[in-house]
Design an enzyme around this catalytic site. Structure first.
Site, PDB file in Angstrom:
ATOM      1  N   SER A 114      34.515  42.567  36.872  1.00 11.12           N
ATOM      2  CA  SER A 114      34.874  43.965  36.594  1.00 11.12           C
ATOM      3  C   SER A 114      33.884  44.570  35.613  1.00 11.12           C
ATOM      4  O   SER A 114      33.319  43.852  34.762  1.00 11.12           O
ATOM      5  CB  SER A 114      36.277  43.986  35.982  1.00 11.12           C
ATOM      6  OG  SER A 114      36.537  45.231  35.398  1.00 11.12           O
ATOM      7  N   TYR A 142      42.683  40.799  29.305  1.00 13.80           N
ATOM      8  CA  TYR A 142      42.288  40.882  30.718  1.00 13.80           C
ATOM      9  C   TYR A 142      40.766  40.809  30.832  1.00 13.80           C
ATOM     10  O   TYR A 142      40.214  39.997  31.585  1.00 13.80           O
ATOM     11  CB  TYR A 142      42.809  42.181  31.357  1.00 13.80           C
ATOM     12  CG  TYR A 142      42.129  42.504  32.670  1.00 13.80           C
ATOM     13  CD1 TYR A 142      42.382  41.738  33.802  1.00 13.80           C
ATOM     14  CD2 TYR A 142      41.209  43.556  32.778  1.00 13.80           C
ATOM     15  CE1 TYR A 142      41.729  42.005  35.005  1.00 13.80           C
ATOM     16  CE2 TYR A 142      40.560  43.826  33.969  1.00 13.80           C
ATOM     17  CZ  TYR A 142      40.821  43.060  35.078  1.00 13.80           C
ATOM     18  OH  TYR A 142      40.174  43.326  36.263  1.00 13.80           O
ATOM     19  N   LYS A 181      38.046  37.821  32.433  1.00 16.50           N
ATOM     20  CA  LYS A 181      36.931  38.010  33.387  1.00 16.50           C
ATOM     21  C   LYS A 181      35.631  37.456  32.804  1.00 16.50           C
ATOM     22  O   LYS A 181      34.845  36.806  33.500  1.00 16.50           O
ATOM     23  CB  LYS A 181      36.767  39.500  33.717  1.00 16.50           C
ATOM     24  CG  LYS A 181      37.904  40.080  34.537  1.00 16.50           C
ATOM     25  CD  LYS A 181      37.919  39.524  35.950  1.00 16.50           C
ATOM     26  CE  LYS A 181      39.126  39.963  36.741  1.00 16.50           C
ATOM     27  NZ  LYS A 181      39.308  39.272  37.997  1.00 16.50           N
TER      28      LYS A 181
HETATM   29  P1  NAD Z   1      45.982  43.311  43.258  1.00 16.05           P
HETATM   30  O1  NAD Z   1      46.956  42.980  42.192  1.00 16.05           O
HETATM   31  O2  NAD Z   1      46.351  44.341  44.257  1.00 16.05           O
HETATM   32  O3  NAD Z   1      45.561  41.988  44.047  1.00 16.05           O
HETATM   33  C1  NAD Z   1      45.528  40.726  43.438  1.00 16.05           C
HETATM   34  C2  NAD Z   1      46.300  39.772  44.337  1.00 16.05           C
HETATM   35  O4  NAD Z   1      46.279  38.471  43.761  1.00 16.05           O
HETATM   36  C3  NAD Z   1      47.763  40.155  44.516  1.00 16.05           C
HETATM   37  O5  NAD Z   1      48.063  40.188  45.891  1.00 16.05           O
HETATM   38  C4  NAD Z   1      48.532  39.051  43.807  1.00 16.05           C
HETATM   39  O6  NAD Z   1      49.787  38.802  44.407  1.00 16.05           O
HETATM   40  C5  NAD Z   1      47.568  37.894  43.926  1.00 16.05           C
HETATM   41  N1  NAD Z   1      47.674  36.863  42.876  1.00 16.05           N
HETATM   42  C6  NAD Z   1      47.694  37.030  41.533  1.00 16.05           C
HETATM   43  N2  NAD Z   1      47.777  35.840  40.912  1.00 16.05           N
HETATM   44  C7  NAD Z   1      47.810  34.896  41.893  1.00 16.05           C
HETATM   45  C8  NAD Z   1      47.902  33.471  41.885  1.00 16.05           C
HETATM   46  N3  NAD Z   1      48.003  32.783  40.739  1.00 16.05           N
HETATM   47  N4  NAD Z   1      47.913  32.820  43.070  1.00 16.05           N
HETATM   48  C9  NAD Z   1      47.839  33.499  44.233  1.00 16.05           C
HETATM   49  N5  NAD Z   1      47.754  34.844  44.296  1.00 16.05           N
HETATM   50  C10 NAD Z   1      47.747  35.533  43.137  1.00 16.05           C
HETATM   51  O7  NAD Z   1      44.608  43.707  42.542  1.00 16.05           O
HETATM   52  P2  NAD Z   1      43.291  44.332  43.155  1.00 16.05           P
HETATM   53  O8  NAD Z   1      43.155  45.709  42.611  1.00 16.05           O
HETATM   54  O9  NAD Z   1      43.223  44.111  44.603  1.00 16.05           O
HETATM   55  O10 NAD Z   1      42.209  43.433  42.400  1.00 16.05           O
HETATM   56  C11 NAD Z   1      41.637  42.285  42.987  1.00 16.05           C
HETATM   57  C12 NAD Z   1      40.712  41.626  41.973  1.00 16.05           C
HETATM   58  O11 NAD Z   1      39.722  42.547  41.556  1.00 16.05           O
HETATM   59  C13 NAD Z   1      41.422  41.160  40.694  1.00 16.05           C
HETATM   60  O12 NAD Z   1      40.856  39.933  40.288  1.00 16.05           O
HETATM   61  C14 NAD Z   1      41.076  42.248  39.697  1.00 16.05           C
HETATM   62  O13 NAD Z   1      41.071  41.777  38.372  1.00 16.05           O
HETATM   63  C15 NAD Z   1      39.679  42.647  40.144  1.00 16.05           C
HETATM   64  N6  NAD Z   1      39.338  44.031  39.766  1.00 16.05           N
HETATM   65  C16 NAD Z   1      40.166  45.050  40.136  1.00 16.05           C
HETATM   66  C17 NAD Z   1      39.874  46.345  39.736  1.00 16.05           C
HETATM   67  C18 NAD Z   1      40.788  47.490  40.098  1.00 16.05           C
HETATM   68  O14 NAD Z   1      40.707  48.529  39.490  1.00 16.05           O
HETATM   69  N7  NAD Z   1      41.650  47.375  41.086  1.00 16.05           N
HETATM   70  C19 NAD Z   1      38.714  46.605  38.995  1.00 16.05           C
HETATM   71  C20 NAD Z   1      37.876  45.537  38.662  1.00 16.05           C
HETATM   72  C21 NAD Z   1      38.205  44.238  39.059  1.00 16.05           C
HETATM   73  C1  UD1 Z   2      41.093  50.727  33.323  1.00 17.95           C
HETATM   74  C2  UD1 Z   2      41.064  49.536  32.402  1.00 17.95           C
HETATM   75  C3  UD1 Z   2      39.946  48.613  32.828  1.00 17.95           C
HETATM   76  C4  UD1 Z   2      40.143  48.191  34.283  1.00 17.95           C
HETATM   77  C5  UD1 Z   2      40.217  49.445  35.152  1.00 17.95           C
HETATM   78  C6  UD1 Z   2      40.555  49.069  36.570  1.00 17.95           C
HETATM   79  C7  UD1 Z   2      41.950  50.333  30.249  1.00 17.95           C
HETATM   80  C8  UD1 Z   2      41.621  50.639  28.837  1.00 17.95           C
HETATM   81  N1  UD1 Z   2      40.886  49.980  31.031  1.00 17.95           N
HETATM   82  O1  UD1 Z   2      39.842  51.346  33.239  1.00 17.95           O
HETATM   83  O2  UD1 Z   2      39.898  47.457  32.022  1.00 17.95           O
HETATM   84  O3  UD1 Z   2      39.072  47.382  34.726  1.00 17.95           O
HETATM   85  O4  UD1 Z   2      41.258  50.297  34.659  1.00 17.95           O
HETATM   86  O5  UD1 Z   2      40.346  50.148  37.412  1.00 17.95           O
HETATM   87  O6  UD1 Z   2      43.091  50.382  30.658  1.00 17.95           O
HETATM   88  N2  UD1 Z   2      43.305  58.744  32.497  1.00 17.95           N
HETATM   89  C9  UD1 Z   2      44.035  59.855  32.147  1.00 17.95           C
HETATM   90  N3  UD1 Z   2      45.382  59.850  32.406  1.00 17.95           N
HETATM   91  C10 UD1 Z   2      46.009  58.799  33.004  1.00 17.95           C
HETATM   92  C11 UD1 Z   2      45.240  57.662  33.372  1.00 17.95           C
HETATM   93  C12 UD1 Z   2      43.878  57.666  33.085  1.00 17.95           C
HETATM   94  O7  UD1 Z   2      43.503  60.819  31.608  1.00 17.95           O
HETATM   95  O8  UD1 Z   2      47.247  58.862  33.189  1.00 17.95           O
HETATM   96  C13 UD1 Z   2      41.836  58.747  32.254  1.00 17.95           C
HETATM   97  C14 UD1 Z   2      41.359  57.640  31.336  1.00 17.95           C
HETATM   98  O9  UD1 Z   2      41.419  58.040  29.997  1.00 17.95           O
HETATM   99  C15 UD1 Z   2      39.919  57.422  31.854  1.00 17.95           C
HETATM  100  C16 UD1 Z   2      40.020  57.738  33.346  1.00 17.95           C
HETATM  101  O10 UD1 Z   2      41.209  58.537  33.496  1.00 17.95           O
HETATM  102  O11 UD1 Z   2      39.057  58.352  31.255  1.00 17.95           O
HETATM  103  C17 UD1 Z   2      40.134  56.516  34.229  1.00 17.95           C
HETATM  104  O12 UD1 Z   2      41.209  55.696  33.765  1.00 17.95           O
HETATM  105  P1  UD1 Z   2      41.705  54.401  34.557  1.00 17.95           P
HETATM  106  O13 UD1 Z   2      41.933  54.746  35.975  1.00 17.95           O
HETATM  107  O14 UD1 Z   2      42.841  53.812  33.796  1.00 17.95           O
HETATM  108  O15 UD1 Z   2      40.447  53.418  34.529  1.00 17.95           O
HETATM  109  P2  UD1 Z   2      39.583  52.866  33.303  1.00 17.95           P
HETATM  110  O16 UD1 Z   2      39.993  53.459  32.017  1.00 17.95           O
HETATM  111  O17 UD1 Z   2      38.168  52.985  33.657  1.00 17.95           O
END
Ligand code: NAD
Ligand code: UD1
Length: 336
Positions: free
Chosen positions: A124, A148, A152
């Site tokens: 991430s 979190y 990572k």
């Molecule tokens: P998500 O929660 O929708 O998907 C994660 C999946 O992993 C879920 O289906 C959950 O049930 C499963 N899971 C969790 N722990 C588990 C375990 N111990 N064994 C088996 N399954 C398990 O999240 P996502 O948004 O699809 O994210 C996927 C990956 O990408 C995650 O590792 C997350 O940290 C990373 N990531 C997500 C974002 C984001 O904004 N969505 C941003 C950066 C990185």
């Molecule tokens: C957040 C997480 C980051 C994670 C990412 C996943 C925090 C501090 N950071 O990032 O670790 O990897 O999500 O996508 O939680 N905002 C509003 N109102 C809201 C929600 C968000 O104004 O109700 C603003 C935030 O201040 C930010 C932007 O929208 O400026 C995006 O926010 P968000 O979607 O939560 O993502 P990140 O902050 O980038």
């Protein structure tokens, strides 16, 4: 070629599953469904007309995991499984370290045992902490501002040590920026538990009438309109990046790290306007204090991924909002 997706029933995993099946790969999913629903996988099958092999299994359950690897001929693993709520990670850090860090260690041990050494890992942009400048390149200093993010960062370091110890591994660490949007069919999308923390799911739930108004966290940042700037990337573009990473692993690159973003910064107010256009409604909002731990501006330099993977995000902010709205409107309660 069969790819095993841990966490494949989740938001990014389910979209990646569609793209893999469409590209001709076979897919095995391991997910404990702690933050997802099997319905997502049914819909993946409906969209693609193809079958996935699903195992309800926790990645911490070494014996069950080993049986799955023994029973299916896996070529590579994409490791999505993990807990991802920043606020929750501050309250229950040990659960995050156990699930994310120990879970990855167990997975890698089993992979090493069965001789599957191709891994794509969901990292991430959070590993850049509060970046000193933008755009962010892969060589920027790394830090964690919450458990979190630390999980990572720890996993990235563990994977580096693993690779150093055994050069047979091929590992792609993908640092996602802000994944949003949904499949254009409106059948799969993000289904957050409870009140969303992230911007787009929150806006979408205000638009559909589930939440009253959006609070904009801070309008005094040093950005074009004072609100926070992020690099939102369409989840389908992100999914396609994983296919390129799998292709890259076939060339034995060793350990590689890529930013997956669009390279464009978008402010909260710009996103709000784009969503209002997509849903043809005004979204009630108010300005609120900054959220603790938020960076002012965070967007990627993704030129390394473009050069090495021949991948580039194509979809616009309008595409992200249009697809997100279609999903939210058709599934106001997600998969429930
Ligand atoms: P998500 O929660 O929708 O998907 C994660 C999946 O992993 C879920 O289906 C959950 O049930 C499963 N899971 C969790 N722990 C588990 C375990 N111990 N064994 C088996 N399954 C398990 O999240 P996502 O948004 O699809 O994210 C996927 C990956 O990408 C995650 O590792 C997350 O940290 C990373 N990531 C997500 C974002 C984001 O904004 N969505 C941003 C950066 C990185
Ligand atoms: C957040 C997480 C980051 C994670 C990412 C996943 C925090 C501090 N950071 O990032 O670790 O990897 O999500 O996508 O939680 N905002 C509003 N109102 C809201 C929600 C968000 O104004 O109700 C603003 C935030 O201040 C930010 C932007 O929208 O400026 C995006 O926010 P968000 O979607 O939560 O993502 P990140 O902050 O980038």
């Amino acid at each position: 070629m069969r790819i095993l997706l841990t966490g494949g029933a989740g938001f990014i995993g389910s979209h990646t599953c569609v793209e893999l099946l469409d590209a001709g790969f076979e897919v095995t999913i391991v997910d404990n469904l702690s933050n997802s629903s099997e319905t997502a996988l049914k819909r993946v099958e409906e969209i693609t007309g193809k079958k996935v092999s699903f195992h309800k299994c926790d990645i911490l359950d070494r014996d069950s995991l080993k049986k799955i690897f023994d029973s299916e001929k896996i070529d590579s693993v994409i490791h999505f499984a993990g807990l991802k709520a920043v606020g929750e990670s501050n309250e229950i850090p040990l659960k995050y370290f156990l699930n994310n860090v120990a879970g990855t260690v167990v997975l890698c041990e089993v992979m090493a045992e069965v001789g599957v050494k191709n891994l794509v890992f969901s990292s991430s942009a959070t590993v850049y902490g509060d970046p000193k400048s933008v755009p962010i390149t892969e060589d920027f200093p790394l830090s964690a501002t919450n458990p979190y993010g630390r999980s990572k960062l720890m996993i990235e370091e563990i994977l580096q040590d693993l690779y150093k110890s055994d050069n047979d591994w091929n590992i792609a660490m993908l640092r996602y920026f802000n994944p949003v949007g949904a499949h254009h069919s409106g059948r799969i999308g993000e289904d957050p538990n409870g009140i969303p923390n992230n911007l787009l799911p929150y806006i979408a739930q205000v638009a559909v009438g589930k939440l009253k108004e959006l609070s904009i966290f801070g309008n005094d940042y040093n950005t074009s309109d004072g609100t926070g700037v992020r690099d939102y990337i369409h989840v389908v573009d992100l999914a396609l990046g994983h296919i390129k990473a799998i292709d890259k692993l076939k060339t034995n690159p060793g350990l590689v790290t890529y930013n997956l973003g669009t390279g464009n910064g978008c402010s909260v107010l710009e996103m709000l306007k784009a969503f209002e256009k997509a849903c043809e409604k005004e979204i009630p909002h108010r300005f609120a204090p900054r959220r603790e731990g938020d960076a002012e501006s965070c967007y990627a330099d993704s030129s390394f991924a473009e050069k090495e993977l021949n991948w580039k995000a194509e979809k616009t902010i309008d595409d992200m909002c249009k697809d997100m709205w279609k999903w939210q409107k058709n599934n106001p309660d997600g998969y429930k």
